[in-house]
Design a protein around this motif. Sequence first.
Motif, PDB file in Angstrom:
ATOM      1  N   VAL A 293      36.385  37.491  37.313  1.00 28.86           N
ATOM      2  CA  VAL A 293      35.363  38.769  37.486  1.00 28.86           C
ATOM      3  C   VAL A 293      36.454  39.918  37.458  1.00 28.86           C
ATOM      4  CG1 VAL A 293      33.211  38.046  38.106  1.00 28.86           C
ATOM      5  CG2 VAL A 293      34.854  38.232  40.458  1.00 28.86           C
ATOM      6  N   ILE A 294      35.564  41.133  37.739  1.00 24.88           N
ATOM      7  CA  ILE A 294      36.826  42.036  37.929  1.00 24.88           C
ATOM      8  C   ILE A 294      36.432  42.783  39.147  1.00 24.88           C
ATOM      9  CG2 ILE A 294      37.799  43.908  36.481  1.00 24.88           C
ATOM     10  CD1 ILE A 294      37.257  42.854  34.160  1.00 24.88           C
ATOM     11  N   ARG A 295      37.377  43.099  40.030  1.00 23.30           N
ATOM     12  CA  ARG A 295      37.438  43.274  40.962  1.00 23.30           C
ATOM     13  C   ARG A 295      37.545  45.538  40.794  1.00 23.30           C
ATOM     14  NH1 ARG A 295      41.555  42.151  45.770  1.00 23.30           N
ATOM     15  NH2 ARG A 295      39.946  43.506  46.900  1.00 23.30           N
ATOM     16  N   PRO A 296      36.297  46.331  41.404  1.00 22.11           N
ATOM     17  CA  PRO A 296      35.349  45.638  42.643  1.00 22.11           C
ATOM     18  C   PRO A 296      34.230  45.402  41.084  1.00 22.11           C
ATOM     19  CG  PRO A 296      35.346  48.444  41.754  1.00 22.11           C
ATOM     20  CD  PRO A 296      36.636  48.073  41.371  1.00 22.11           C
ATOM     21  N   TYR A 297      33.459  44.077  41.661  1.00 23.24           N
ATOM     22  CA  TYR A 297      32.373  43.863  40.940  1.00 23.24           C
ATOM     23  C   TYR A 297      31.387  43.892  41.673  1.00 23.24           C
ATOM     24  CZ  TYR A 297      33.496  39.997  44.469  1.00 23.24           C
ATOM     25  OH  TYR A 297      33.321  39.311  45.451  1.00 23.24           O
ATOM     26  N   THR A 298      30.446  44.370  40.735  1.00 21.88           N
ATOM     27  CA  THR A 298      28.703  44.210  41.105  1.00 21.88           C
ATOM     28  C   THR A 298      28.442  42.890  41.027  1.00 21.88           C
ATOM     29  OG1 THR A 298      28.300  44.836  38.347  1.00 21.88           O
ATOM     30  CG2 THR A 298      28.984  47.200  39.037  1.00 21.88           C
ATOM     31  N   ILE A 299      26.597  42.918  41.259  1.00 22.36           N
ATOM     32  CA  ILE A 299      26.160  42.172  41.458  1.00 22.36           C
ATOM     33  C   ILE A 299      25.317  41.578  40.178  1.00 22.36           C
ATOM     34  CG2 ILE A 299      23.978  43.022  41.542  1.00 22.36           C
ATOM     35  CD1 ILE A 299      22.372  41.324  43.836  1.00 22.36           C
ATOM     36  N   ASP A 300      25.552  42.079  39.501  1.00 21.87           N
ATOM     37  CA  ASP A 300      25.531  41.629  37.923  1.00 21.87           C
ATOM     38  C   ASP A 300      27.051  40.566  37.236  1.00 21.87           C
ATOM     39  OD1 ASP A 300      22.761  42.168  37.355  1.00 21.87           O
ATOM     40  OD2 ASP A 300      23.609  44.171  36.800  1.00 21.87           O
ATOM     41  N   ASP A 301      28.271  41.565  37.683  1.00 16.63           N
ATOM     42  CA  ASP A 301      29.195  40.294  37.452  1.00 16.63           C
ATOM     43  C   ASP A 301      29.757  38.732  37.883  1.00 16.63           C
ATOM     44  OD1 ASP A 301      29.899  42.635  35.811  1.00 16.63           O
ATOM     45  OD2 ASP A 301      30.713  43.524  37.355  1.00 16.63           O
ATOM     46  N   LEU A 302      28.691  39.371  39.601  1.00 20.81           N
ATOM     47  CA  LEU A 302      29.011  38.044  40.204  1.00 20.81           C
ATOM     48  C   LEU A 302      28.071  37.014  39.932  1.00 20.81           C
ATOM     49  CD1 LEU A 302      30.336  37.393  42.765  1.00 20.81           C
ATOM     50  CD2 LEU A 302      28.808  37.834  44.100  1.00 20.81           C
ATOM     51  N   LYS A 303      26.856  37.866  39.175  1.00 19.13           N
ATOM     52  CA  LYS A 303      25.674  36.598  39.213  1.00 19.13           C
ATOM     53  C   LYS A 303      26.255  36.073  37.899  1.00 19.13           C
ATOM     54  CE  LYS A 303      20.940  36.669  37.587  1.00 19.13           C
ATOM     55  NZ  LYS A 303      19.472  37.108  37.297  1.00 19.13           N
ATOM     56  N   ALA A 304      26.750  37.370  36.410  1.00 16.90           N
ATOM     57  CA  ALA A 304      27.246  36.378  35.475  1.00 16.90           C
ATOM     58  C   ALA A 304      28.683  34.898  35.806  1.00 16.90           C
ATOM     59  CB  ALA A 304      27.615  37.276  34.031  1.00 16.90           C
ATOM     60  N   ALA A 305      28.949  35.502  36.285  1.00 14.65           N
ATOM     61  CA  ALA A 305      30.698  34.800  36.937  1.00 14.65           C
ATOM     62  C   ALA A 305      30.262  33.114  37.746  1.00 14.65           C
ATOM     63  CB  ALA A 305      31.137  35.115  37.332  1.00 14.65           C
ATOM     64  N   LEU A 306      29.430  33.484  38.429  1.00 15.91           N
ATOM     65  CA  LEU A 306      28.493  32.449  39.035  1.00 15.91           C
ATOM     66  C   LEU A 306      27.468  30.847  38.346  1.00 15.91           C
ATOM     67  CD1 LEU A 306      27.733  33.679  42.310  1.00 15.91           C
ATOM     68  CD2 LEU A 306      29.279  31.460  41.683  1.00 15.91           C
TER      69      LEU A 306
ATOM     70  N   SER B 268      35.601  50.070  45.822  1.00 15.65           N
ATOM     71  CA  SER B 268      35.068  49.045  45.785  1.00 15.65           C
ATOM     72  C   SER B 268      34.034  49.342  47.413  1.00 15.65           C
ATOM     73  CB  SER B 268      36.003  48.008  46.409  1.00 15.65           C
ATOM     74  OG  SER B 268      36.682  47.885  45.242  1.00 15.65           O
ATOM     75  N   ALA B 269      33.875  49.982  47.852  1.00 19.17           N
ATOM     76  CA  ALA B 269      33.339  50.958  48.836  1.00 19.17           C
ATOM     77  C   ALA B 269      32.318  51.454  49.040  1.00 19.17           C
ATOM     78  CB  ALA B 269      34.226  51.273  50.567  1.00 19.17           C
ATOM     79  N   ILE B 270      32.772  52.483  47.468  1.00 19.01           N
ATOM     80  CA  ILE B 270      31.576  53.091  46.976  1.00 19.01           C
ATOM     81  C   ILE B 270      30.330  52.155  46.472  1.00 19.01           C
ATOM     82  CG2 ILE B 270      30.807  54.909  45.776  1.00 19.01           C
ATOM     83  CD1 ILE B 270      33.566  56.368  45.812  1.00 19.01           C
TER      84      ILE B 270
END
Length: 597
Positions: free
Chosen positions: A580-593, A248-250
């Motif tokens: 969304v699955i952690r660690p999520y990417t920006i694309d994951d977050l965009k798809a969920a929203l 997640s941090a990376i």
Amino acid sequence: MISRNRNHHGSSRNREFIYLIIWGFALVISSFVFLYLGYRIDQTYNTEPFLMIGFFLLAVAICIGKFYQIVWRKWADQELRESEQRLYSILQGSPIATFVLGKDHRVIYWNRAIEVLSKIKAEDVIKTTDHWKAFYNTQRPCMADLLVDETLDAIPQWYSGLCTKSKLIDEAYEGIDFFPVLGEKGKWLRFTAAVIRDSSGYLIGAVEALEDITEQKQAEEELIKIKKLESLGILAGGIANDFGSLLSAILHNIFLAKISVADEDNILEQGLEIAEKASLQAKELTNRLITFSKGGNPIWKSTPLVPLLQETAATTINDTNISCQFDLPDDLWNVDIDDSHIRQVIRNLLINAREAMPNGGIVHIRAKNIVVSSGDSLPLREGKYVKWSVEDHGVGIPMEHLEKLFEPYFTTKQKSDSTGIGLGLAMCYAIIKKHDGFITVQSEPQVGTIVDVYLPEAKTNSYSENNKTDVSAVGREKILVMDHDAVMRNAAEIMLHFLGYDCDFARNPENALRYYRTALEANRPYTAVILDSTTPEGVENILQSLRQINPHVKAIIAGEDIHHHPLLAEFRSQGFSGGVIRPYTIDDLKAALNPQP
């Protein structure tokens, strides 16, 4: 024959002793009668007139003795025949394979059970020394042979570490061994051999009994495999969770660096893309480890297997030198499965088949309906199953590797960038086990490999998803993020700002509920709420509390693995708008929203 050998000498001596007593008694009686009659008639010992009478009586006594001898012999022979018949019936009716050898190593008895086990008829082996052919490819002594020869010192030479002296019976030995010549795949047998002695203590042969324990042995090995995989799964799950937090941090810092780098700095941008790709691959590995550790939580639904097999095969072998031939009946039963999990199993098996045939070839995919009963050698409950198979004609797998195939990180392939790390079949095993099924592998070097998978027939109606609820981002809408992890909160803030959202953060459910109520009362409601699934209070309880404030709340659940957490696996049926699955990417977050309709 055994009874005759054991009792012949003793019974003969008994009969002769009885006959001697009868004859002697008859002679004595005849003499006394003879003398007494002579004395009473003329008070002298002039016995000539009565000599004939004495001889006549003696002859009568001898005839009576002979008659008794004949009757006795017939009775004894009848008793012996009945005793032998009882012994024969016991041996023949026994469900345990049994044979008896004489002192000359020739077979005396060969019962029906051993006929079935060895596929050798009694008439083909009785009175011969060919009993070894039932168990071995080349001539060698069986345990009964060693006992007949009384060469106990030779037992370790032929059965080293495989047998021990019986604790119950003297002059008996027992053990367990694998006999590859029996059946198609060989059999495990528990064998017991003991000497046979007559009434005088002379050794006259040996008996050996063999019990088929193949199913028991397979069940024990399956249990050992399950326990080993469970132990490794606990370790893998713990490592995956810790590794996921580091990822997640990376990933979030890579993303921050990517949006901060100057447009003209192509080298740095390419380096960050490579780092992001490697991190995403590590994230996929993390998800696989979690799936292996728990087998996932399948979203079971009644699914036709034929289109799933055909579609997955088409996408997996596309643009390769491999072709598929299908043997799939139209009346194949539906199965209760998570199609994404089973699709992963099919894909892994086809990839293995493709890599086993580097020069190309044909993969056969077959399926059929079967009914498993208690008599089948399968570790499955009785009932209806769909058995499907993937067969290749590749390099095959050595026998010594078959037992290790489902162990994580074990692989027979050469390590390279294009091959996996050995988790494929371990994941397949965990997934199929979670579906109450069974997976087994048959292989022969330079011939090919067949993987058989058993899945239970569907017991539920076809699954239909609930209607999807859209969450759209318009302008500077605001998102509420509840997450206990500071790294995730910081990363979410960067991503949401990049996507054009404002955001607020709560570290615990109390703050999240207060923020949401305050925003709603101020007529500035949150567009969506992202909830951490690992909160101790239970994310479903938080969702219920939010619904009490606003029945139309848009909630997104964030967790470690969509197939590991039940709510992630069925988020829509639980009232969540996305996951969304952690660690999520920006694309994951965009798809969920912004889910696609």
